[in-house]
Design an enzyme around this catalytic site. Structure first.
Site, PDB file in Angstrom:
ATOM      1  N   PRO A 274      11.186  -0.581  -1.530  1.00 51.09           N
ATOM      2  CA  PRO A 274      10.612  -0.190  -2.937  1.00 51.09           C
ATOM      3  C   PRO A 274      10.260   0.971  -2.793  1.00 51.09           C
ATOM      4  O   PRO A 274       9.009   1.388  -2.688  1.00 51.09           O
ATOM      5  CB  PRO A 274      10.118  -1.963  -3.366  1.00 51.09           C
ATOM      6  CG  PRO A 274       9.298  -1.765  -1.812  1.00 51.09           C
ATOM      7  CD  PRO A 274       9.682  -1.876  -1.463  1.00 51.09           C
TER       8      PRO A 274
ATOM      9  N   ASP B  39       6.079   4.613  -0.819  1.00 58.48           N
ATOM     10  CA  ASP B  39       6.396   2.722  -0.811  1.00 58.48           C
ATOM     11  C   ASP B  39       5.520   2.419  -1.969  1.00 58.48           C
ATOM     12  O   ASP B  39       4.521   2.241  -1.724  1.00 58.48           O
ATOM     13  CB  ASP B  39       6.188   2.542   0.016  1.00 58.48           C
ATOM     14  CG  ASP B  39       6.559   0.625   1.280  1.00 58.48           C
ATOM     15  OD1 ASP B  39       6.630   0.421  -0.345  1.00 58.48           O
ATOM     16  OD2 ASP B  39       5.672   0.767   1.825  1.00 58.48           O
ATOM     17  N   HIS B  40       6.504   1.748  -3.303  1.00 57.92           N
ATOM     18  CA  HIS B  40       5.537   1.191  -4.040  1.00 57.92           C
ATOM     19  C   HIS B  40       4.458  -0.371  -3.527  1.00 57.92           C
ATOM     20  O   HIS B  40       3.831  -0.994  -4.294  1.00 57.92           O
ATOM     21  CB  HIS B  40       6.173   0.726  -5.041  1.00 57.92           C
ATOM     22  CG  HIS B  40       5.930   1.039  -6.505  1.00 57.92           C
ATOM     23  ND1 HIS B  40       4.617   0.832  -6.642  1.00 57.92           N
ATOM     24  CD2 HIS B  40       5.663   1.105  -7.761  1.00 57.92           C
ATOM     25  CE1 HIS B  40       3.970   1.008  -8.121  1.00 57.92           C
ATOM     26  NE2 HIS B  40       5.613   1.122  -8.870  1.00 57.92           N
ATOM     27  N   ARG B  41       4.705  -0.977  -2.365  1.00 57.76           N
ATOM     28  CA  ARG B  41       4.640  -1.889  -2.003  1.00 57.76           C
ATOM     29  C   ARG B  41       2.311  -1.768  -1.515  1.00 57.76           C
ATOM     30  O   ARG B  41       1.919  -2.214  -1.539  1.00 57.76           O
ATOM     31  CB  ARG B  41       5.083  -2.117  -0.651  1.00 57.76           C
ATOM     32  CG  ARG B  41       6.057  -3.129  -0.966  1.00 57.76           C
ATOM     33  CD  ARG B  41       6.864  -2.927   0.519  1.00 57.76           C
ATOM     34  NE  ARG B  41       7.415  -2.547   0.974  1.00 57.76           N
ATOM     35  CZ  ARG B  41       8.096  -2.523   2.564  1.00 57.76           C
ATOM     36  NH1 ARG B  41       8.399  -3.202   3.104  1.00 57.76           N
ATOM     37  NH2 ARG B  41       7.951  -1.064   3.163  1.00 57.76           N
TER      38      ARG B  41
END
Length: 434
Positions: free
Chosen positions: A236, A406-408
């Site tokens: 994501p 990386d939105h994590r």
């Protein structure tokens, strides 16, 4: 046993963690050549680079099993090494045995297919399977057991048609007198769960060709790039753009250019200095449930080469001055063009920089490489009308930087703070020369 000790196999090595097969570029040792332990005998193209492969033994190259231009899976024998001249004939015989190994293995299976002949006799007495069912009484799939309970079917009276006589849902439905149509629906419903991802690729393969088109298979490098790009789709990501004035950076570049410093090196150095203040931006998420904070700021820079793309890495870019970085960068690019990079020179990046600005591209988005937290896409610096805080207009050079993250592990505020720091360094670049 003694003969085998005198004949040794040279195997296709794994030159990177993602390599599954290698292509023989050329043999530096020909059949009949005597080689010593540590000598380079073959050049192999992996998914990233061409590398010399050394032999671990002294001997004579008796037989080349995989000629130049052909590929072999990792671990497969690609040549035979004889201990002495007398053993060359033995190596030739072993090579013939290896080459005929496929047919020979095919014939044993045909002999092994003879055993299946006994099953037919078991099939002729169709009553015989009943005893088998009795022997496998109660062995049914979980779904079959659930259906049997639901339809009150005695599993002891059902003959399984699954593997090893196992009772399947279809067997229970047949025993309960249910139309097979309902069985067809569940089975495809279950099967497609595993099939979609597998069928997604074949779909592209079965698309009709455009008349007159030429199909060219991927090289090992192109296949690796394709695999990584598809893998990236599972992460994501989000993107943030930031405009930066470059007049002072352009002036600095004109000063250091005669000393061999490139704009790419200046951008890499600026990114490294900004990253030093935001470790999360060059961290990574490899297992989906934790952060990995990397100890080094290693800037991977995308480089287009003949037949693919590779990312040579400027290791510890925050600790080297722009002149040492430039020297290192020239060496890396030269090795990349010759496809001679070592694995640690292209797979140790913790942050990636892609600069299409040099080609006049004003903005673009980059795809996040697997195992990294962010990648920066740098557009071209172009004259732009800007207004200062007092409302006066002027023309200044401006470039747009887009970062994919990386939105994590990286959040919007992290990326915004990083880009603000990066912009300050670019707009007042004197610190790059310290």
């Amino acid at each position: 046993m003694v003969v085998r000790a005198k004949i040794r196999e040279i195997f296709m090595p794994a030159l990177s963690s993602t390599m599954t097969e290698g292509k023989i570029v050329s043999w530096t040792a020909a059949e009949g050549d005597r080689v010593n332990k540590g000598d380079a005998v073959v050049v192999v193209e992996s998914d990233k680079a061409d590398m010399d492969v050394e032999t671990f033994y002294d001997g004579i190259v008796a037989v080349v099993l995989v000629p130049a231009g052909e590929s072999a899976p990792v671990g497969a024998p690609i040549a035979l090494l004889a201990e002495s001249d007398e053993d060359v004939a033995l190596a030739l015989a072993q090579a013939q045995a290896l080459s005929s190994g496929q047919p020979q293995q095919a014939s044993p299976p045909s002999d092994a297919a003879a055993p299946p002949a006994p099953p037919p006799p078991a099939e002729t007495p169709v009553a015989a399977p009943a005893p088998v069912a009795a022997g496998t009484k109660g062995i049914a799939t979980p779904q079959a057991k659930k259906l049997a309970k639901q339809h009150r079917v005695d599993l002891a009276k059902v003959t399984g048609t699954g593997q090893f006589g196992r009772i399947t849902p279809a067997d229970v439905e047949a025993a309960a007198g249910i139309q097979p149509k309902s069985k067809v629906a569940p089975t495809p419903a279950a099967a497609p769960a595993a099939a979609p991802s597998m069928k997604a690729v074949p779909q592209a393969a079965v698309l009709p060709r455009v008349p007159g088109a030429t199909v060219v298979p991927f090289t090992a490098m192109q296949a690796a790039v394709s695999k990584n790009m598809v893998e990236s789709l599972s992460v994501p990501t989000f993107r943030v753009g930031y405009p930066i004035l470059t007049d002072k950076l352009d002036a600095l570049y004109e000063k250091v250019k005669p000393k061999g410093v490139t704009m790419t090196v200046l951008l890499a150095k600026a990114a490294a200095m900004a990253l030093a203040q935001y470790p999360v931006v060059y961290s990574s998420c490899r297992d989906g449930s934790s952060f990995t904070y990397n100890s080094s700021i290693n800037i991977a820079v995308a480089v287009a080469i003949d037949g693919g793309l590779i990312t040579p890495v400027l290791e510890q870019a925050d600790k080297l001055d722009i002149y040492l970085l430039s020297q290192k960068w020239k060496e890396l690019v030269k090795k990349a063009r010759a496809k001679q990079l070592q694995p640690n020179e292209y797979n140790s990046g913790t942050f990636t920089l892609s600069n299409l600005g040099m080609f006049g591209v004003d903005r673009f988005d980059a795809i996040l490489p697997p195992g990294q937290g962010a990648i920066m896409a740098v557009g071209a610096s172009k004259p732009t009308v800007v207004a200062d805080k007092d409302g006066f207009f002027s023309v200044k050079n401006k470039m747009l930087v887009n970062v994919t993250a990386d939105h994590r592990i990286v959040y919007g505020a992290d990326l915004a703070a990083f880009l603000q720091t990066f912009a300050k360094i670019i707009e007042d670049p004197e610190s790059l020369t310290l």
